[in-house]
Write a protein that holds these residues in place. Structure first.
Motif, PDB file in Angstrom:
ATOM      1  N   GLN A   1     -57.382  41.695  -0.869  1.00 26.61           N
ATOM      2  CA  GLN A   1     -57.245  42.424   0.005  1.00 26.61           C
ATOM      3  C   GLN A   1     -57.598  43.853  -0.254  1.00 26.61           C
ATOM      4  N   ASN A   2     -57.920  44.231  -1.588  1.00 25.73           N
ATOM      5  CA  ASN A   2     -57.943  45.476  -2.161  1.00 25.73           C
ATOM      6  C   ASN A   2     -59.462  45.526  -2.925  1.00 25.73           C
ATOM      7  N   LEU A   3     -60.174  44.318  -2.761  1.00 21.82           N
ATOM      8  CA  LEU A   3     -61.383  44.423  -3.388  1.00 21.82           C
ATOM      9  C   LEU A   3     -62.606  44.301  -2.496  1.00 21.82           C
ATOM     10  N   LEU A   4     -63.490  45.582  -2.657  1.00 25.14           N
ATOM     11  CA  LEU A   4     -64.651  45.733  -1.822  1.00 25.14           C
ATOM     12  C   LEU A   4     -65.896  45.088  -2.790  1.00 25.14           C
ATOM     13  N   VAL A   5     -66.646  44.298  -1.848  1.00 23.02           N
ATOM     14  CA  VAL A   5     -67.763  43.647  -2.256  1.00 23.02           C
ATOM     15  C   VAL A   5     -68.846  44.307  -1.688  1.00 23.02           C
ATOM     16  N   MET A   6     -69.849  44.903  -2.443  1.00 28.18           N
ATOM     17  CA  MET A   6     -70.811  45.848  -1.923  1.00 28.18           C
ATOM     18  C   MET A   6     -72.238  45.345  -2.246  1.00 28.18           C
ATOM     19  N   GLN A   7     -73.092  44.922  -1.206  1.00 36.22           N
ATOM     20  CA  GLN A   7     -74.469  44.267  -1.686  1.00 36.22           C
ATOM     21  C   GLN A   7     -75.342  45.320  -1.599  1.00 36.22           C
ATOM     22  N   LEU A   8     -76.153  45.599  -2.489  1.00 35.59           N
ATOM     23  CA  LEU A   8     -77.280  46.433  -2.442  1.00 35.59           C
ATOM     24  C   LEU A   8     -78.555  45.742  -2.791  1.00 35.59           C
ATOM     25  N   PRO A   9     -79.589  46.392  -2.615  1.00 34.32           N
ATOM     26  CA  PRO A   9     -80.717  45.426  -3.013  1.00 34.32           C
ATOM     27  C   PRO A   9     -80.871  45.266  -4.395  1.00 34.32           C
ATOM     28  N   GLN A  10     -80.394  45.961  -5.269  1.00 33.36           N
ATOM     29  CA  GLN A  10     -80.439  45.940  -6.598  1.00 33.36           C
ATOM     30  C   GLN A  10     -79.412  44.886  -7.002  1.00 33.36           C
ATOM     31  N   GLY A  11     -78.366  44.896  -6.522  1.00 34.33           N
ATOM     32  CA  GLY A  11     -77.339  43.759  -6.914  1.00 34.33           C
ATOM     33  C   GLY A  11     -76.079  44.008  -6.540  1.00 34.33           C
ATOM     34  N   ARG A  12     -74.881  43.433  -6.963  1.00 29.93           N
ATOM     35  CA  ARG A  12     -73.382  43.502  -6.409  1.00 29.93           C
ATOM     36  C   ARG A  12     -72.687  44.426  -7.170  1.00 29.93           C
ATOM     37  N   VAL A  13     -71.938  45.279  -6.293  1.00 20.81           N
ATOM     38  CA  VAL A  13     -70.881  46.338  -6.740  1.00 20.81           C
ATOM     39  C   VAL A  13     -69.411  45.819  -6.285  1.00 20.81           C
ATOM     40  N   LEU A  14     -68.597  45.422  -7.284  1.00 21.09           N
ATOM     41  CA  LEU A  14     -67.156  45.393  -6.870  1.00 21.09           C
ATOM     42  C   LEU A  14     -66.397  46.692  -7.230  1.00 21.09           C
ATOM     43  N   ILE A  15     -65.578  47.150  -6.006  1.00 25.48           N
ATOM     44  CA  ILE A  15     -64.976  48.445  -6.014  1.00 25.48           C
ATOM     45  C   ILE A  15     -63.212  47.729  -5.735  1.00 25.48           C
ATOM     46  N   GLU A  16     -62.418  48.221  -6.587  1.00 26.52           N
ATOM     47  CA  GLU A  16     -60.884  47.978  -6.371  1.00 26.52           C
ATOM     48  C   GLU A  16     -60.407  49.068  -5.666  1.00 26.52           C
ATOM     49  N   LEU A  17     -59.661  48.820  -4.544  1.00 25.42           N
ATOM     50  CA  LEU A  17     -58.815  49.886  -4.015  1.00 25.42           C
ATOM     51  C   LEU A  17     -57.538  50.307  -4.634  1.00 25.42           C
ATOM     52  N   ALA A  18     -56.971  51.453  -4.445  1.00 21.34           N
ATOM     53  CA  ALA A  18     -55.913  51.916  -4.881  1.00 21.34           C
ATOM     54  C   ALA A  18     -54.902  52.274  -3.933  1.00 21.34           C
ATOM     55  N   PRO A  19     -54.264  51.335  -2.990  1.00 22.14           N
ATOM     56  CA  PRO A  19     -53.491  51.645  -1.823  1.00 22.14           C
ATOM     57  C   PRO A  19     -52.125  52.347  -2.376  1.00 22.14           C
ATOM     58  N   ASP A  20     -51.800  52.327  -3.678  1.00 20.59           N
ATOM     59  CA  ASP A  20     -50.548  52.811  -3.970  1.00 20.59           C
ATOM     60  C   ASP A  20     -50.715  54.428  -4.076  1.00 20.59           C
TER      61      ASP A  20
ATOM     62  N   VAL B   1     -59.826  56.878  -4.179  1.00 19.77           N
ATOM     63  CA  VAL B   1     -59.346  55.626  -3.567  1.00 19.77           C
ATOM     64  C   VAL B   1     -59.425  54.384  -4.327  1.00 19.77           C
ATOM     65  N   GLY B   2     -60.196  54.402  -5.246  1.00 16.63           N
ATOM     66  CA  GLY B   2     -60.589  53.301  -6.163  1.00 16.63           C
ATOM     67  C   GLY B   2     -61.404  53.652  -7.363  1.00 16.63           C
ATOM     68  N   ARG B   3     -61.757  52.514  -7.969  1.00 18.13           N
ATOM     69  CA  ARG B   3     -62.721  52.313  -9.143  1.00 18.13           C
ATOM     70  C   ARG B   3     -63.597  50.876  -9.156  1.00 18.13           C
ATOM     71  N   VAL B   4     -64.841  51.360  -9.641  1.00 17.47           N
ATOM     72  CA  VAL B   4     -65.968  50.386  -9.566  1.00 17.47           C
ATOM     73  C   VAL B   4     -65.591  49.645 -10.664  1.00 17.47           C
ATOM     74  N   LEU B   5     -65.370  48.224 -10.549  1.00 13.65           N
ATOM     75  CA  LEU B   5     -65.131  47.249 -11.560  1.00 13.65           C
ATOM     76  C   LEU B   5     -66.279  46.488 -12.162  1.00 13.65           C
ATOM     77  N   GLN B   6     -67.272  46.309 -11.459  1.00 19.51           N
ATOM     78  CA  GLN B   6     -68.564  45.832 -11.726  1.00 19.51           C
ATOM     79  C   GLN B   6     -69.639  46.257 -10.993  1.00 19.51           C
ATOM     80  N   GLY B   7     -70.873  46.532 -11.650  1.00 21.55           N
ATOM     81  CA  GLY B   7     -72.032  47.063 -10.986  1.00 21.55           C
ATOM     82  C   GLY B   7     -72.362  48.346 -11.017  1.00 21.55           C
ATOM     83  N   MET B   8     -71.773  49.120 -11.838  1.00 26.20           N
ATOM     84  CA  MET B   8     -71.940  50.389 -12.056  1.00 26.20           C
ATOM     85  C   MET B   8     -73.375  50.711 -12.496  1.00 26.20           C
ATOM     86  N   GLU B   9     -74.069  49.846 -12.993  1.00 24.18           N
ATOM     87  CA  GLU B   9     -75.544  50.192 -13.332  1.00 24.18           C
ATOM     88  C   GLU B   9     -76.431  50.384 -12.181  1.00 24.18           C
TER      89      GLU B   9
END
Length: 311
Positions: free
Chosen positions: A50-69, A214-222
């Motif tokens: 519920q706190n994990l965003l999956v963003m699809q870009l033409p270059q690849g996938r970016v995972l962002i974890e939200l910080a609801p606390d 609101v969160g942090r990029v877990l994977q896909g920062m490149e």
């Protein structure tokens, strides 16, 4: 005879120096790779879908974890927008070197844009600012003993870098590399989460407590940090064709189980994380001859990994 005595004396003096040099040779500091290889399964956690965003870009996938606390209203609004596919078709409109990559509605940058803006659906267009949250000693917190210039105390909470001020009863997420914040206008309530950015350069810590993080990029920062820099003011792309279109943004919870990312994040209250911080602080090996002896909160990477590959 005199020459022999001088040579013997020279050797007697030189020998202890050679031993001393060997004794002071730096010990090997384990590399992050070596430390992580010895980590235990219980030291890793799986982000809440519920706190994990999956963003699809033409270059690849970016995972962002939200910080609801730390930003509960913004996290809820972002979830709503992801549920309703608001972000699909929006663009990366700004890449400012050594600062941020920002995405949102391209109509915001066009003249007479108001009527062209994509509707927010059920999401709110105004939210109270969530730049800090009340101090809570019960929230997980792994203190960093090295101190900080911007906060009385810094450390890590639930996988995020955090500043705390007990005297003023506040704590907040810090603007470190990979952190995700909410773009806004001068009015503090204009940051709804429809415009987001990721820090891609040196930590702009002066923004702490001035913008909702609101969160942090877990994977896909490149895929965010490696984009062409905008040549317009503040790094905005000057031509529409330069903008990168976002294919989709989904909550992991909205995806079929078979399509959810298998990502794990190292617990910041684990022994391995403590060892990683210490190794960063006291780096000694054949290359590093003089350890820094200190580390700042934004210099500590919080590892994430593919769970299937790790097991």
């Amino acid at each position: 005879m005199l020459l022999r005595r001088c040579l013997a004396l020279a050797l007697a003096v030189a020998l202890p120096a050679t031993v001393a040099a060997d004794e002071t040779k730096p010990a090997h500091t384990p590399s992050p790779k070596e430390l992580l290889a010895k980590s235990q399964p219980q030291e890793w956690r799986t982000p809440d879908p519920q706190n994990l965003l999956v963003m699809q870009l033409p270059q690849g996938r970016v995972l962002i974890e939200l910080a609801p606390d730390y930003a509960p209203l913004h996290a809820a609004n972002i979830r709503t927008m992801a549920h309703e596919h608001y972000y699909d078709g929006l663009v990366i409109e700004r890449v400012q070197d050594n600062f941020v990559t920002q995405w949102g509605d391209a109509a915001n940058e066009d003249d007479s844009h108001t009527s062209k803006l994509k509707p927010l659906g059920s999401a709110k267009d105004r939210l109270p600012p969530e730049y800090t949250r009340p101090y809570d000693a019960k929230l997980p917190f792994t203190a960093l003993k090295d101190g900080d210039f911007y906060a009385p105390e810094v450390g890590f909470s639930e996988g995020f870098p955090v500043g705390r001020d007990k005297a003023h009863q506040q704590q907040w997420l810090t603007h470190c590399y990979g952190m995700v914040g909410v773009g806004r206008d001068i009015d503090p309530e204009t940051g709804s989460g429809s415009e987001l950015y990721a820090v891609i350069g040196q930590a702009p810590r002066a923004l702490d407590r001035n913008i909702a993080v609101v969160g942090r990029v877990l994977q896909g920062m490149e895929y965010l940090s490696g984009l062409p820099r905008g040549t317009g003011p503040l790094g905005f792309y000057e031509k529409p064709e330069q903008r990168i279109t976002i294919r989709s943004v989904r909550l992991a919870a909205d995806l079929p189980a078979s399509e959810r990312p298998n990502v794990e994040v190292l617990r910041t209250d684990s022994a391995t994380f403590t060892a990683l911080v210490d190794a960063k602080r006291n780096r000694l090996d054949d290359f590093y001859r003089i350890p820094a002896g200190k580390v700042d909160v934004c210099s500590v990477n919080i590892p994430a990994r593919d769970a299937k590959a790790a097991h």
